[in-house]
Design a protein around this motif. Structure first.
Motif, PDB file in Angstrom:
ATOM      1  N   UNK A 236      41.233  23.967  -1.322  1.00  0.00           N
ATOM      2  CA  UNK A 236      41.180  23.250  -0.047  1.00  0.00           C
ATOM      3  C   UNK A 236      41.348  24.289   1.046  1.00  0.00           C
ATOM      4  N   UNK A 237      40.495  24.232   2.047  1.00  0.00           N
ATOM      5  CA  UNK A 237      40.548  25.217   3.125  1.00  0.00           C
ATOM      6  C   UNK A 237      40.662  24.515   4.477  1.00  0.00           C
ATOM      7  N   UNK A 238      41.535  25.068   5.311  1.00  0.00           N
ATOM      8  CA  UNK A 238      41.747  24.561   6.670  1.00  0.00           C
ATOM      9  C   UNK A 238      41.167  25.577   7.638  1.00  0.00           C
ATOM     10  N   UNK A 239      40.305  25.097   8.550  1.00  0.00           N
ATOM     11  CA  UNK A 239      39.586  25.988   9.459  1.00  0.00           C
ATOM     12  C   UNK A 239      39.896  25.637  10.909  1.00  0.00           C
ATOM     13  N   UNK A 240      39.899  26.665  11.759  1.00  0.00           N
ATOM     14  CA  UNK A 240      39.953  26.469  13.210  1.00  0.00           C
ATOM     15  C   UNK A 240      38.528  26.389  13.734  1.00  0.00           C
ATOM     16  N   UNK A 241      38.195  25.287  14.394  1.00  0.00           N
ATOM     17  CA  UNK A 241      36.863  25.148  14.971  1.00  0.00           C
ATOM     18  C   UNK A 241      36.760  25.821  16.335  1.00  0.00           C
ATOM     19  N   UNK A 242      37.889  26.251  16.885  1.00  0.00           N
ATOM     20  CA  UNK A 242      37.849  27.038  18.117  1.00  0.00           C
ATOM     21  C   UNK A 242      37.420  28.474  17.819  1.00  0.00           C
ATOM     22  N   UNK A 243      38.024  29.037  16.780  1.00  0.00           N
ATOM     23  CA  UNK A 243      37.732  30.433  16.426  1.00  0.00           C
ATOM     24  C   UNK A 243      36.739  30.556  15.280  1.00  0.00           C
TER      25      UNK A 243
ATOM     26  N   UNK B 215      30.734  22.457  -1.925  1.00  0.00           N
ATOM     27  CA  UNK B 215      31.660  21.895  -0.941  1.00  0.00           C
ATOM     28  C   UNK B 215      31.333  20.404  -0.820  1.00  0.00           C
ATOM     29  N   UNK B 216      32.130  19.583  -1.469  1.00  0.00           N
ATOM     30  CA  UNK B 216      31.847  18.154  -1.522  1.00  0.00           C
ATOM     31  C   UNK B 216      32.742  17.306  -0.661  1.00  0.00           C
ATOM     32  N   UNK B 217      33.739  17.911   0.002  1.00  0.00           N
ATOM     33  CA  UNK B 217      34.667  17.187   0.869  1.00  0.00           C
ATOM     34  C   UNK B 217      34.727  17.884   2.222  1.00  0.00           C
ATOM     35  N   UNK B 218      34.430  17.157   3.272  1.00  0.00           N
ATOM     36  CA  UNK B 218      34.462  17.721   4.627  1.00  0.00           C
ATOM     37  C   UNK B 218      35.080  16.684   5.555  1.00  0.00           C
ATOM     38  N   UNK B 219      36.122  17.100   6.266  1.00  0.00           N
ATOM     39  CA  UNK B 219      36.731  16.221   7.270  1.00  0.00           C
ATOM     40  C   UNK B 219      37.058  17.015   8.516  1.00  0.00           C
ATOM     41  N   UNK B 220      36.839  16.373   9.659  1.00  0.00           N
ATOM     42  CA  UNK B 220      37.028  17.051  10.937  1.00  0.00           C
ATOM     43  C   UNK B 220      37.780  16.121  11.875  1.00  0.00           C
ATOM     44  N   UNK B 221      38.757  16.694  12.576  1.00  0.00           N
ATOM     45  CA  UNK B 221      39.450  15.942  13.628  1.00  0.00           C
ATOM     46  C   UNK B 221      39.967  16.933  14.657  1.00  0.00           C
ATOM     47  N   UNK B 222      39.687  16.645  15.911  1.00  0.00           N
ATOM     48  CA  UNK B 222      40.075  17.594  16.939  1.00  0.00           C
ATOM     49  C   UNK B 222      39.410  18.932  16.685  1.00  0.00           C
ATOM     50  N   UNK B 223      40.195  19.991  16.721  1.00  0.00           N
ATOM     51  CA  UNK B 223      39.680  21.347  16.510  1.00  0.00           C
ATOM     52  C   UNK B 223      39.970  21.867  15.112  1.00  0.00           C
ATOM     53  N   UNK B 224      40.271  20.954  14.184  1.00  0.00           N
ATOM     54  CA  UNK B 224      40.590  21.350  12.819  1.00  0.00           C
ATOM     55  C   UNK B 224      39.568  20.753  11.854  1.00  0.00           C
ATOM     56  N   UNK B 225      39.125  21.579  10.927  1.00  0.00           N
ATOM     57  CA  UNK B 225      38.233  21.152   9.853  1.00  0.00           C
ATOM     58  C   UNK B 225      38.932  21.436   8.529  1.00  0.00           C
TER      59      UNK B 225
END
Length: 511
Positions: free
Chosen positions: A371-378, A352-362
């Motif tokens: 490419x994977x989109x994650x919820x940081x709330x859940x 995993x060489x690319x990581x970006x976070x903004x608000x509640x989304x990673x």
């Protein structure tokens, strides 16, 4: 009737409704209708405090990219400053670091033709035209950077410059249109890290030096020496302080005004690969499998984050959470105050060489091409995107879209909310090194026919549209043929002529 109109979400429906009669046109000239539509589409609001009854877009002041994530509603703000206030951290070390480009449309050196939007209707129209261009439009300018092959190691898009660093020791500086090349020469080996701040650029690379440049003049201001191996990552905490991470296992805090090293941060046992800063806190990721949290002012390690089984390649930090991406294929979410690991996000099958976070989304990108989109709330996945046939080499997202570049030579634009592929930008290349974008512009660095090329994509409305776009928003009488014009629009849509339909909607109905 006007209150009913506020419940309509589709701008084309509103535009066509304004053609029904003069009365409907007057109702749809109410700026509150368009203000509500701006809110629903997450278009930044206008300030009513600075220009009386003619609100204009609010200038962006912070060195991050102010937008609202569609998964997180902004908190209510006072009437005197009603703008989207969801500021989020800049991209990780492995992604381009963007400075802001003012959306206030006053004429300036960065956008000489842009003028102020004087109503929410004209503001909405401009944003709609930009979003439409992102989906199936845009203008591109291409140029060759070097006559031979050169690997692009870093790319930054700021309000004044496009800055490109290569492994041939050169740094190229362009204006925001991709013109006026200036080459910064001084490094004697490949440049692997750089960070701009206004007209100042700080760079580092294989020659172990950290250099401070004035991009306006091309002058080398300082050469900062102390590292004993390659400088791999760089960040700035303010206009006077830069922090570098090196393969010599240390980080150094520099006063770039005086050229003095203020502190050496010791603790990592292997190369420092990635770095992020928020306020007085710096977080670093290392090949020793740990991340560390540092106090910049005190020059000491506050805590060590232990849990990964292999090297850490990417890090993101927003002040409240730390995300780390590793060769062990996992992403871990940490509490910077306690050092506790809150979650282990699994799904990637390679580095995993690319990581970006903004608000509640990673959003993460891996060498597995996904490419994977994650919820940081859940702490759960939202989208799993089979993006590229090979490694994801560049990744950036905002509240609307994800843009990814891969070593398969493709650049893809994805809808953040649905996870659907919107389009591919450009024709396939041999490889894509880096991609950076802002609201109305994207820059692609790629290899094509064994040459390093740069493509600058513009999604801003053309000049003729802007002239109409910034007219006074006072009610305008419609001609008697209003209904026939509406019929023409419907007929165009029935024929599937989307571009013609859009033009009728927004060049006739909204003006």
């Amino acid at each position: 009737m006007s209150s009913v109109l506020t419940f309509i979400d589709d701008p084309r429906t509103l535009a066509r409704s304004s053609q029904v009669s003069k009365r409907w046109h007057e109702l749809l000239s109410d700026d509150m209708t368009w203000k509500n539509l701006c809110d629903r589409h997450s278009y930044r609001r206008l300030s009513t405090s600075s220009c009386g009854r003619n609100p204009v877009p609010v200038d962006r002041q912070l060195p991050t990219y102010p937008r609202t994530c569609p998964y997180t509603l902004p908190a209510p703000l006072s009437d005197s400053s009603r703008l989207f206030d969801q500021y989020f951290p800049g991209p990780s070390t492995s992604a381009p670091n963007l400075s802001l480009r003012s959306f206030d449309a006053t004429v300036d050196s960065a956008s000489p033709r842009r003028r102020k939007a004087i109503s929410y209707k004209s503001h909405f129209k401009q944003r709609y035209m930009v979003e439409t261009a992102w989906r199936h439009g845009g203008r591109v300018k291409g140029r060759h950077i070097t006559p031979d092959q050169g690997v692009v190691t870093s790319l930054h898009l700021t309000s004044k410059y496009i800055v490109v660093a290569l492994d041939n020791a050169k740094i190229h500086v362009f204006d925001t249109e991709g013109d006026n090349q200036k080459t910064l020469q001084g490094h004697i080996m490949g440049v692997w890290a750089m960070i701009p701040w206004g007209d100042i650029l700080v760079s580092g690379g294989c020659d172990r030096d950290v250099r401070v440049w004035n991009m306006a003049t091309g002058e080398s201001v300082h050469t900062l020496r102390g590292h004993t191996s390659t400088v791999r990552c760089l960040k700035m905490s303010n206009a006077e302080t830069a922090i570098s991470g090196s393969r010599d296992t240390t980080l150094r805090i520099w006063d770039i005004k005086t050229g003095i090293c203020k502190n050496v941060l010791v603790g990592h046992q292997a190369s420092v690969r990635c770095l992020e800063i928020k306020g007085d806190i710096a977080v670093s990721g290392s090949y020793d499998t740990t991340a560390r949290v540092w106090s910049i002012s005190e020059g000491r390690c506050l805590r060590t984050l232990t849990g990964h089984f292999s090297q850490i390649y990417a890090i993101a930090f927003d002040g409240a959470r730390i995300a780390t991406g590793s060769l062990d294929t996992s992403v871990r979410i940490w509490d910077p105050n306690t050092g506790q690991c809150h979650a282990i996000l699994q799904g990637h099958t390679s580095l995993v060489g690319q990581v970006q976070m903004r608000g509640d989304i990673l959003v993460t990108g891996g060498s597995d091409g996904s490419v994977r989109v994650w919820s940081l709330n859940k702490m759960t996945p939202i989208h799993r995107l089979a993006a590229h046939d090979n490694s994801v080499t560049s990744l950036q997202f905002d509240e609307t879209r994800v843009v990814s570049g891969g070593s398969d030579g493709r650049v893809k634009v994805w809808d953040l909310e649905t996870g659907h592929l919107v389009r591919e930008l450009s024709s396939p290349a041999d490889a894509v090194w880096r991609v950076a974008f802002e609201e109305e512009k994207a820059v692609i660095m790629a290899s094509r026919a064994s040459r390093t090329i740069m493509e600058v994509w513009s999604f801003s409305p053309p000049e003729e549209a802007l002239i109409e776009h910034y007219r006074s928003s006072s009610p305008v009488s419609l001609p008697d043929q209003t209904m026939s014009g509406y019929q023409t629009d419907i007929e165009a849509e029935d024929r599937g002529d989307t571009k013609m339909s859009d033009a009728l909607d927004f060049e006739e109905s909204l003006d």
